[in-house]
Scaffold this active site. Structure first.
Site, PDB file in Angstrom:
ATOM      1  N   HIS A   1       0.929  -1.279  -0.093  1.00  0.00           N
ATOM      2  CA  HIS A   1      -0.033   0.149   0.047  1.00  0.00           C
ATOM      3  C   HIS A   1       0.852   1.182  -0.029  1.00  0.00           C
ATOM      4  O   HIS A   1       0.297   2.487   0.400  1.00  0.00           O
ATOM      5  CB  HIS A   1      -0.761   0.045   1.220  1.00  0.00           C
ATOM      6  CG  HIS A   1      -1.860  -1.111   1.226  1.00  0.00           C
ATOM      7  ND1 HIS A   1      -2.512  -1.575   2.203  1.00  0.00           N
ATOM      8  CD2 HIS A   1      -2.501  -1.776   0.010  1.00  0.00           C
ATOM      9  CE1 HIS A   1      -3.413  -2.329   2.044  1.00  0.00           C
ATOM     10  NE2 HIS A   1      -3.382  -2.678   0.796  1.00  0.00           N
TER      11      HIS A   1
ATOM     12  N   CYS B   1       4.094  20.583  -7.586  1.00  0.00           N
ATOM     13  CA  CYS B   1       5.237  19.715  -8.185  1.00  0.00           C
ATOM     14  C   CYS B   1       6.209  20.762  -8.723  1.00  0.00           C
ATOM     15  O   CYS B   1       5.757  21.749  -9.550  1.00  0.00           O
ATOM     16  CB  CYS B   1       4.511  18.774  -9.189  1.00  0.00           C
ATOM     17  SG  CYS B   1       5.795  18.029 -10.333  1.00  0.00           S
TER      18      CYS B   1
ATOM     19  N   GLY C   1      -1.388  -8.840  12.993  1.00  0.00           N
ATOM     20  CA  GLY C   1      -2.006  -7.462  13.094  1.00  0.00           C
ATOM     21  C   GLY C   1      -2.973  -7.003  11.933  1.00  0.00           C
ATOM     22  O   GLY C   1      -2.718  -5.707  11.667  1.00  0.00           O
TER      23      GLY C   1
HETATM   24  C1  BV8 Z   1      -8.425  -2.152  -5.517  1.00  0.00           C
HETATM   25  C2  BV8 Z   1      -3.004   3.036   2.360  1.00  0.00           C
HETATM   26  C3  BV8 Z   1      -9.090  -2.095  -7.889  1.00  0.00           C
HETATM   27  C4  BV8 Z   1      -3.883   4.274   2.528  1.00  0.00           C
HETATM   28  C5  BV8 Z   1      -4.790   1.281   2.480  1.00  0.00           C
HETATM   29  C6  BV8 Z   1     -12.908  -7.459  -2.662  1.00  0.00           C
HETATM   30  C7  BV8 Z   1     -13.583  -7.620  -1.546  1.00  0.00           C
HETATM   31  C8  BV8 Z   1     -14.358  -6.463  -0.624  1.00  0.00           C
HETATM   32  C9  BV8 Z   1     -13.801  -5.210  -1.111  1.00  0.00           C
HETATM   33  C10 BV8 Z   1     -12.897  -5.115  -2.292  1.00  0.00           C
HETATM   34  C11 BV8 Z   1     -12.594  -6.111  -2.955  1.00  0.00           C
HETATM   35  N1  BV8 Z   1     -11.511  -5.861  -3.881  1.00  0.00           N
HETATM   36  C12 BV8 Z   1     -11.361  -4.223  -3.888  1.00  0.00           C
HETATM   37  C13 BV8 Z   1     -12.213  -4.029  -2.858  1.00  0.00           C
HETATM   38  C14 BV8 Z   1     -12.215  -2.507  -2.262  1.00  0.00           C
HETATM   39  C15 BV8 Z   1     -11.469  -2.047  -1.439  1.00  0.00           C
HETATM   40  C16 BV8 Z   1     -11.590  -2.710  -0.173  1.00  0.00           C
HETATM   41  O1  BV8 Z   1     -10.932  -3.747   0.015  1.00  0.00           O
HETATM   42  N2  BV8 Z   1     -12.367  -2.442   0.853  1.00  0.00           N
HETATM   43  C17 BV8 Z   1     -12.576  -3.164   1.972  1.00  0.00           C
HETATM   44  C18 BV8 Z   1     -12.407  -2.147   2.943  1.00  0.00           C
HETATM   45  C19 BV8 Z   1     -14.237  -3.455   1.750  1.00  0.00           C
HETATM   46  N3  BV8 Z   1      -9.974  -2.282  -1.950  1.00  0.00           N
HETATM   47  C20 BV8 Z   1      -9.364  -1.470  -2.567  1.00  0.00           C
HETATM   48  O2  BV8 Z   1      -9.878  -0.391  -3.037  1.00  0.00           O
HETATM   49  C21 BV8 Z   1      -7.822  -1.553  -3.137  1.00  0.00           C
HETATM   50  N4  BV8 Z   1      -7.971  -1.306  -4.565  1.00  0.00           N
HETATM   51  O3  BV8 Z   1      -8.836  -3.183  -5.189  1.00  0.00           O
HETATM   52  O4  BV8 Z   1      -8.550  -1.447  -6.848  1.00  0.00           O
HETATM   53  C22 BV8 Z   1      -8.656  -1.699  -8.849  1.00  0.00           C
HETATM   54  C23 BV8 Z   1      -7.899  -2.486  -9.586  1.00  0.00           C
HETATM   55  C24 BV8 Z   1      -7.489  -2.166 -10.804  1.00  0.00           C
HETATM   56  C25 BV8 Z   1      -7.475  -0.812 -11.328  1.00  0.00           C
HETATM   57  C26 BV8 Z   1      -7.987   0.106 -10.445  1.00  0.00           C
HETATM   58  C27 BV8 Z   1      -8.573  -0.354  -9.278  1.00  0.00           C
HETATM   59  C28 BV8 Z   1      -6.946  -0.777  -2.374  1.00  0.00           C
HETATM   60  C29 BV8 Z   1      -6.807  -0.923  -0.998  1.00  0.00           C
HETATM   61  C30 BV8 Z   1      -5.907  -0.260  -0.351  1.00  0.00           C
HETATM   62  C31 BV8 Z   1      -6.099   0.952   0.511  1.00  0.00           C
HETATM   63  N5  BV8 Z   1      -5.117   1.455   1.212  1.00  0.00           N
HETATM   64  N6  BV8 Z   1      -3.725   1.834   2.935  1.00  0.00           N
HETATM   65  C32 BV8 Z   1      -3.881   4.689   4.045  1.00  0.00           C
HETATM   66  O5  BV8 Z   1      -3.003   4.229   4.871  1.00  0.00           O
HETATM   67  O6  BV8 Z   1      -4.401   5.811   4.300  1.00  0.00           O
HETATM   68  S1  BV8 Z   1      -5.533   0.066   3.267  1.00  0.00           S
HETATM   69  C33 BV8 Z   1      -5.526   0.413   4.910  1.00  0.00           C
HETATM   70  O7  BV8 Z   1      -6.399  -0.385   5.616  1.00  0.00           O
HETATM   71  C34 BV8 Z   1      -4.140   0.434   5.570  1.00  0.00           C
HETATM   72  O8  BV8 Z   1      -3.373   0.018   4.757  1.00  0.00           O
HETATM   73  C35 BV8 Z   1      -4.305  -0.763   6.551  1.00  0.00           C
HETATM   74  O9  BV8 Z   1      -3.228  -1.736   6.447  1.00  0.00           O
HETATM   75  C36 BV8 Z   1      -5.530  -1.369   6.103  1.00  0.00           C
HETATM   76  C37 BV8 Z   1      -6.536  -1.937   7.116  1.00  0.00           C
HETATM   77  O10 BV8 Z   1      -6.414  -3.182   7.140  1.00  0.00           O
HETATM   78  P1  BV8 Z   1      -5.380  -3.750   8.467  1.00  0.00           P
HETATM   79  O11 BV8 Z   1      -3.836  -3.553   8.067  1.00  0.00           O
HETATM   80  O12 BV8 Z   1      -5.592  -4.877   8.759  1.00  0.00           O
HETATM   81  O13 BV8 Z   1      -5.687  -2.708   9.635  1.00  0.00           O
HETATM   82  P2  BV8 Z   1      -6.923  -2.572  10.554  1.00  0.00           P
HETATM   83  O14 BV8 Z   1      -6.992  -1.456  11.303  1.00  0.00           O
HETATM   84  O15 BV8 Z   1      -8.106  -3.184   9.554  1.00  0.00           O
HETATM   85  O16 BV8 Z   1      -6.860  -3.857  11.520  1.00  0.00           O
HETATM   86  C38 BV8 Z   1      -5.980  -4.010  12.548  1.00  0.00           C
HETATM   87  C39 BV8 Z   1      -5.665  -5.327  13.249  1.00  0.00           C
HETATM   88  O17 BV8 Z   1      -4.760  -5.160  14.085  1.00  0.00           O
HETATM   89  C40 BV8 Z   1      -7.136  -5.629  13.658  1.00  0.00           C
HETATM   90  O18 BV8 Z   1      -7.326  -7.070  13.426  1.00  0.00           O
HETATM   91  C41 BV8 Z   1      -6.897  -5.713  15.392  1.00  0.00           C
HETATM   92  O19 BV8 Z   1      -7.536  -6.549  16.003  1.00  0.00           O
HETATM   93  C42 BV8 Z   1      -5.430  -5.992  15.202  1.00  0.00           C
HETATM   94  N7  BV8 Z   1      -4.577  -5.440  16.433  1.00  0.00           N
HETATM   95  C43 BV8 Z   1      -4.909  -4.405  16.996  1.00  0.00           C
HETATM   96  N8  BV8 Z   1      -3.653  -4.211  18.150  1.00  0.00           N
HETATM   97  C44 BV8 Z   1      -2.756  -5.160  17.787  1.00  0.00           C
HETATM   98  C45 BV8 Z   1      -3.340  -5.923  16.736  1.00  0.00           C
HETATM   99  N9  BV8 Z   1      -2.742  -7.211  16.150  1.00  0.00           N
HETATM  100  C46 BV8 Z   1      -1.404  -7.596  16.872  1.00  0.00           C
HETATM  101  N10 BV8 Z   1      -0.896  -6.634  17.812  1.00  0.00           N
HETATM  102  C47 BV8 Z   1      -1.508  -5.727  18.234  1.00  0.00           C
HETATM  103  N11 BV8 Z   1      -0.935  -5.094  19.431  1.00  0.00           N
HETATM  104 ZN    ZN Z   2       4.440  17.032 -11.579  1.00  0.00          ZN
END
Ligand code: BV8
Ligand code: ZN
Length: 256
Positions: free
Chosen positions: A121, A154, A194
């Site tokens: 990402h 830019c 995580g």
């Molecule tokens: C795309 C950068 C298409 C930005 C991020 C299929 C099914 C469903 C949806 C989709 C699908 N395909 C595509 C989608 C849409 C979408 C998506 O997935 N939506 C979801 C939310 C429903 N995906 C996209 O849009 C992706 N792009 O598919 O494009 C395409 C193809 C061709 C041409 C054009 C387009 C792009 C996705 C990337 C988005 N960007 N990050 C930023 O950071 O601002 S994602 C972002 O969310 C972060 O990277 C982060 O990592 C992620 C969340 O996930 P996690 O890392 O798991 O974090 P989260 O907070 O969710 O969970 C934390 C976990 O840690 C929890 O489980 C918690 O219990 C645990 N935890 C807490 N404390 C601890 C711990 N674990 C261990 N130790 C601890 N102490």
């Molecule tokens: Zn430029």
């Protein structure tokens, strides 16, 4: 986390030669970097991260989105790698064929000693032009914003500079995704740490390994969709579980 689960996971790690360590925002939680599921703080409380992390949000209000990312970047700069990051580096030091694949956009894996993490990402530390895509310098002199901040222009084409991250609706970097799929296809253990496993296509990476017969070990305080494919679930925080896992697998090793 039970002693039996830790021992089972340690046996799998000790037997591995080319593991993948797949990490999400929970990896950095104990460093004080909020996960996507954490409530946002201060000004950002009224915004849903998934609404800010989109091209449409940046197009509609570049200062709001750029200010949010600059605030996050400064927060990461103040943070330090936690013992979990150092344990990941210890695994790589012990097993040079280890591949770290991260969804995170912070630099704590590198600062914790990990080598060449595959970044699905992008990074908070690699801004680029939203027009010509040229890399742009980090505006460190500007200091930490307390709210919206106009993005720099830019130097080449004057379009607004954007964060070097993958937004929702944007394709992942092809080379990174291919490297992650390749590593998951050939690994003999996948350690997922995580991640809520809700963001796609990154969430497919552990499934690639599981489908090809590699054992999956999960580190997360709570259940996730990956529970269904895990050989072992280590319920606990990465900063405690990962060092314990490294010590149990290699009693002679430093856990980082
Ligand atoms: C795309 C950068 C298409 C930005 C991020 C299929 C099914 C469903 C949806 C989709 C699908 N395909 C595509 C989608 C849409 C979408 C998506 O997935 N939506 C979801 C939310 C429903 N995906 C996209 O849009 C992706 N792009 O598919 O494009 C395409 C193809 C061709 C041409 C054009 C387009 C792009 C996705 C990337 C988005 N960007 N990050 C930023 O950071 O601002 S994602 C972002 O969310 C972060 O990277 C982060 O990592 C992620 C969340 O996930 P996690 O890392 O798991 O974090 P989260 O907070 O969710 O969970 C934390 C976990 O840690 C929890 O489980 C918690 O219990 C645990 N935890 C807490 N404390 C601890 C711990 N674990 C261990 N130790 C601890 N102490
Ligand atoms: Zn430029």
């Amino acid at each position: 986390m039970s002693a039996g689960d830790l021992a089972a996971a340690a046996r799998l790690l000790a037997a591995a030669t080319r593991p993948v360590v797949f990490t999400g925002a929970g990896m950095s939680a104990e460093s004080g970097v909020p996960t996507f599921r954490d409530a946002q703080v201060g000004l950002w409380q009224r915004f849903d991260p998934a609404q800010l992390a989109t091209p449409a949000a940046f197009h509609a209000d570049p200062a709001l989105v750029w200010g949010w990312y600059e605030g996050r970047r400064h927060g990461v700069r103040r943070a330090a790698p936690n013992p979990g990051h150092r344990a990941v580096a210890a695994i790589q030091a012990r097993l040079p064929d280890t591949v770290v694949v991260t969804q995170n956009v912070d630099d704590l894996h590198e600062r914790g000693g990990a080598v060449a993490p595959v970044r699905l990402h992008g990074s908070l530390f690699a801004p680029r032009c939203s027009g010509c895509a040229r890399p742009a310098p980090l505006p460190d002199a500007a200091g930490e914003p307390a709210g919206p901040l106009d993005p720099p222009a830019c130097a080449h084409c004057a379009a607004p500079v954007r964060p070097g991250v993958v937004w929702f609706g944007e394709a992942l970097p092809e080379a990174a995704l291919a490297a992650a799929v390749e590593a998951a296809s050939r690994c003999d253990l996948l350690l997922t740490v995580g991640t809520s496993a809700l963001v796609h296509p990154a969430a497919e990476i552990p499934l690639v390994a599981a489908r090809l017969g590699a054992p999956v070990v999960q580190v997360n305080p709570v259940p996730t969709p990956l529970d269904a494919v895990c050989a072992v679930n280590l319920r606990g925080p990465a900063g405690e579980v990962l060092p314990a896992l490294v010590r149990a697998a290699w009693p002679d090793a430093s856990a980082g």
